[in-house]
Scaffold this active site. Structure first.
Site, PDB file in Angstrom:
ATOM      1  N   HIS A 205       0.792  -1.233   0.000  1.00 42.95           N
ATOM      2  CA  HIS A 205       0.000   0.000   0.000  1.00 42.95           C
ATOM      3  C   HIS A 205       0.815   1.269   0.000  1.00 42.95           C
ATOM      4  CE1 HIS A 205       0.782  -0.364   4.346  1.00 42.95           C
ATOM      5  NE2 HIS A 205       0.576   0.939   4.402  1.00 42.95           N
TER       6      HIS A 205
HETATM    7  C1  UD1 Z   1      -2.573   5.323   5.556  1.00 43.48           C
HETATM    8  C2  UD1 Z   1      -1.363   5.947   6.207  1.00 43.48           C
HETATM    9  C3  UD1 Z   1      -0.186   4.981   6.139  1.00 43.48           C
HETATM   10  C4  UD1 Z   1      -0.550   3.638   6.738  1.00 43.48           C
HETATM   11  C5  UD1 Z   1      -1.822   3.099   6.092  1.00 43.48           C
HETATM   12  C6  UD1 Z   1      -2.258   1.861   6.798  1.00 43.48           C
HETATM   13  C7  UD1 Z   1      -1.045   8.402   6.019  1.00 43.48           C
HETATM   14  C8  UD1 Z   1      -0.333   9.465   5.319  1.00 43.48           C
HETATM   15  N1  UD1 Z   1      -0.941   7.174   5.498  1.00 43.48           N
HETATM   16  O1  UD1 Z   1      -2.281   5.108   4.179  1.00 43.48           O
HETATM   17  O2  UD1 Z   1       0.897   5.511   6.870  1.00 43.48           O
HETATM   18  O3  UD1 Z   1       0.508   2.754   6.517  1.00 43.48           O
HETATM   19  O4  UD1 Z   1      -2.863   4.091   6.201  1.00 43.48           O
HETATM   20  O5  UD1 Z   1      -3.149   1.109   6.053  1.00 43.48           O
HETATM   21  O6  UD1 Z   1      -1.681   8.646   7.015  1.00 43.48           O
HETATM   22  N2  UD1 Z   1      -9.546   4.086   1.250  1.00 43.48           N
HETATM   23  C9  UD1 Z   1     -10.755   3.424   1.175  1.00 43.48           C
HETATM   24  N3  UD1 Z   1     -11.342   3.034   2.338  1.00 43.48           N
HETATM   25  C10 UD1 Z   1     -10.819   3.274   3.560  1.00 43.48           C
HETATM   26  C11 UD1 Z   1      -9.612   3.955   3.626  1.00 43.48           C
HETATM   27  C12 UD1 Z   1      -8.977   4.353   2.465  1.00 43.48           C
HETATM   28  O7  UD1 Z   1     -11.270   3.179   0.096  1.00 43.48           O
HETATM   29  O8  UD1 Z   1     -11.426   2.878   4.591  1.00 43.48           O
HETATM   30  C13 UD1 Z   1      -8.872   4.472  -0.010  1.00 43.48           C
HETATM   31  C14 UD1 Z   1      -9.275   5.874  -0.488  1.00 43.48           C
HETATM   32  O9  UD1 Z   1      -9.314   5.863  -1.880  1.00 43.48           O
HETATM   33  C15 UD1 Z   1      -8.092   6.723  -0.033  1.00 43.48           C
HETATM   34  C16 UD1 Z   1      -6.924   5.751  -0.145  1.00 43.48           C
HETATM   35  O10 UD1 Z   1      -7.457   4.479   0.192  1.00 43.48           O
HETATM   36  O11 UD1 Z   1      -7.911   7.873  -0.807  1.00 43.48           O
HETATM   37  C17 UD1 Z   1      -5.771   6.089   0.772  1.00 43.48           C
HETATM   38  O12 UD1 Z   1      -6.201   6.225   2.130  1.00 43.48           O
HETATM   39  P1  UD1 Z   1      -5.334   7.117   3.149  1.00 43.48           P
HETATM   40  O13 UD1 Z   1      -5.853   6.960   4.536  1.00 43.48           O
HETATM   41  O14 UD1 Z   1      -5.180   8.523   2.643  1.00 43.48           O
HETATM   42  O15 UD1 Z   1      -3.896   6.499   3.041  1.00 43.48           O
HETATM   43  P2  UD1 Z   1      -3.428   4.978   3.124  1.00 43.48           P
HETATM   44  O16 UD1 Z   1      -2.774   4.620   1.839  1.00 43.48           O
HETATM   45  O17 UD1 Z   1      -4.547   4.131   3.609  1.00 43.48           O
HETATM   46  N1  UDP Z   2      -3.640  -6.292   8.714  1.00 50.39           N
HETATM   47  C1  UDP Z   2      -4.892  -6.906   8.816  1.00 50.39           C
HETATM   48  N2  UDP Z   2      -5.517  -7.329   7.677  1.00 50.39           N
HETATM   49  C2  UDP Z   2      -4.964  -7.178   6.442  1.00 50.39           C
HETATM   50  C3  UDP Z   2      -3.687  -6.568   6.348  1.00 50.39           C
HETATM   51  C4  UDP Z   2      -3.052  -6.120   7.509  1.00 50.39           C
HETATM   52  O1  UDP Z   2      -5.409  -7.065   9.917  1.00 50.39           O
HETATM   53  O2  UDP Z   2      -5.589  -7.562   5.454  1.00 50.39           O
HETATM   54  C5  UDP Z   2      -2.985  -5.786   9.947  1.00 50.39           C
HETATM   55  C6  UDP Z   2      -1.605  -6.334  10.212  1.00 50.39           C
HETATM   56  O3  UDP Z   2      -1.655  -7.509  10.970  1.00 50.39           O
HETATM   57  C7  UDP Z   2      -0.941  -5.204  10.990  1.00 50.39           C
HETATM   58  C8  UDP Z   2      -1.610  -3.972  10.450  1.00 50.39           C
HETATM   59  O4  UDP Z   2      -2.782  -4.403   9.788  1.00 50.39           O
HETATM   60  O5  UDP Z   2      -1.262  -5.330  12.378  1.00 50.39           O
HETATM   61  C9  UDP Z   2      -0.678  -3.250   9.509  1.00 50.39           C
HETATM   62  O6  UDP Z   2      -1.351  -2.248   8.877  1.00 50.39           O
HETATM   63  P1  UDP Z   2      -0.879  -1.637   7.484  1.00 50.39           P
HETATM   64  O7  UDP Z   2       0.050  -2.554   6.791  1.00 50.39           O
HETATM   65  O8  UDP Z   2      -2.111  -1.198   6.799  1.00 50.39           O
HETATM   66  O9  UDP Z   2      -0.149  -0.298   7.962  1.00 50.39           O
HETATM   67  P2  UDP Z   2       1.358   0.053   8.356  1.00 50.39           P
HETATM   68  O10 UDP Z   2       1.764  -0.830   9.461  1.00 50.39           O
HETATM   69  O11 UDP Z   2       2.192  -0.083   7.126  1.00 50.39           O
HETATM   70  O12 UDP Z   2       1.280   1.495   8.763  1.00 50.39           O
END
Ligand code: UD1
Ligand code: UDP
Length: 362
Positions: A205
């Site tokens: 991601h």
């Molecule tokens: C965010 C965090 C990242 C973290 C990740 C965990 C920031 C800058 N980034 O990234 O550090 O590792 O979460 O997963 O805070 N979206 C959905 N449904 C949701 C959430 C998101 O469809 O419930 C989609 C939307 O199109 C959105 C995109 O995902 O624009 C990105 O979501 P966003 O929270 O901005 O960043 P992440 O890539 O999820």
């Molecule tokens: N995770 C989960 N389901 C998934 C993928 C990840 O429960 O399908 C959990 C994983 O075990 C970990 C956390 O989500 O605890 C990590 O989140 P993510 O990779 O989204 O964010 P990051 O750690 O990179 O900020």
């Protein structure tokens, strides 16, 4: 002591669960929970509250998705009002997402003590949005809790030390150790037709990987080659699905790569526990692999969690397809039993955080 705990994105839920539980052991603490609404899909949010028994948030700011400025500023505007209406002695933030820095800035400008859990981690890559969030949050925090030694050293180098900084262990690992046995009761392997040690897990991601179609295409080609040897399961993050679907890339993944919606915490824990290898650009998954002794290939050039590399669990592989294939071949020859567990990753980090916070601000 009145303390407001902040969550917004998936990894935050996993980190806050043991902290909310720890506050309950301190009758003098009034702990509330604010969800910014950064993540909102059922499978990115509510599912974790249910599985981990996290109390229902007292307030949901319902910010949703947006550019960094829109999301961060939106959270700040609404959280400021929330904190005015519900005064607190301290605000506790976890991790490095936009919700972390947004609520942190609001707290300190209102004269409320700021507690940062998972402080000091540094990838030294300022192109990563999380690195900016980490550096800024740490620079304004009053109390900083580190998961690993490198965090304490990084903070000292930045002039942040003394009684503000404490090495306490890892709340993500508290949650893992508390739930490993429950995860073993799920039937996720059966449902996906997987055998223990007979598959790999993929998650992606990071914008650096999934917002660049060339890079994503390269990673997908390496995954196809690997899947010929080891079937892969790929719980796909919404950001990645959106980008890959828009570019028609998902169709390039062969049928030995099983794409599924994001899975619940218990199911994911089970998948990682029983996998032969993980290929991921996640932050937290590097740590979970270390404790579960599952080798992790991190598809990034750097990590803010060097202890996972030192423990022998994690290799930095980058996103070049040849490098991914070489690392995969190598890891298949390794013995996961050799992986070590970093100090204090013992399931008691949240207890230490609660006790020290109360001692400082109670
Ligand atoms: C965010 C965090 C990242 C973290 C990740 C965990 C920031 C800058 N980034 O990234 O550090 O590792 O979460 O997963 O805070 N979206 C959905 N449904 C949701 C959430 C998101 O469809 O419930 C989609 C939307 O199109 C959105 C995109 O995902 O624009 C990105 O979501 P966003 O929270 O901005 O960043 P992440 O890539 O999820
Ligand atoms: N995770 C989960 N389901 C998934 C993928 C990840 O429960 O399908 C959990 C994983 O075990 C970990 C956390 O989500 O605890 C990590 O989140 P993510 O990779 O989204 O964010 P990051 O750690 O990179 O900020």
């Amino acid at each position: 002591m009145r303390i407001v705990n902040i969550v917004g994105a998936r990894p935050n839920f996993i980190k806050i669960a043991p902290i909310m539980a720890a506050w309950k052991n301190h009758p003098g603490v009034e702990a509330t929970l604010v969800h910014t609404g950064q993540h909102y899909d059922e499978k990115m949010s509510d599912l974790f509250f249910r599985q981990l028994g996290i109390p229902k948030p007292d307030i949901n700011l319902e910010i949703g998705s947006g550019s960094h400025a829109v999301q961060t500023a939106g959270i700040m505007t609404v959280f400021e009002r929330t904190l005015q209406e519900n005064p607190a002695d301290a605000v506790l933030v976890v991790g490095d997402v936009n919700s972390t820095i947004a609520c942190g800035i609001v707290a300190v400008k209102m004269g409320v003590k700021l507690v940062h859990v998972e402080a000091g981690l540094r990838s030294f890559d300022r192109a990563m949005p999380e690195e900016i969030n980490r550096v800024l949050t740490d620079s304004i925090s009053d109390l900083l809790f580190c998961t690993e030694r490198s965090g304490v050293e990084n903070l000292l180098r930045e002039g942040i030390g003394g009684d503000r900084v404490h090495l306490v262990g890892n709340v993500m690992i508290d949650t893992l150790l508390r739930n490993r046995a429950r995860a073993a009761e799920t039937n996720v392997l059966g449902e996906l037709g997987l055998a223990e040690d007979g598959y790999g897990v993929v998650t992606l991601h990071r914008p650096s990987n999934v917002d660049s179609l060339d890079r994503l295409r390269g990673i997908f080609s390496a995954l196809n080659t690997i899947a010929a040897e080891l079937p892969l399961v790929f719980p796909i993050h919404p950001r990645t699905r959106k980008n890959a679907e828009a570019a028609g890339l998902l169709a390039e993944l062969g049928d030995r790569i099983r794409i599924v919606e994001p899975v619940g915490y218990l199911e994911f824990l089970r998948l990682v526990d029983c996998a032969r290898v993980i290929l991921s650009d996640s932050g937290g998954i590097q740590e979970e692999c270390t404790v579960l002794k599952t080798p992790c290939l991190t598809l990034r050039e750097n990590t803010e969690r060097p202890s996972t590399v030192e423990a022998g669990a994690n290799r930095l592989v980058g996103s070049d397809p040849d490098a991914i294939l070489a690392a995969f071949a190598d890891v298949m020859k390794s013995d996961p039993a050799d992986i070590a567990t970093p100090p204090l990753w013992d399931g008691r980090a949240a207890e230490r955080i609660a006790a020290k916070t109360l001692e400082m601000f109670g």
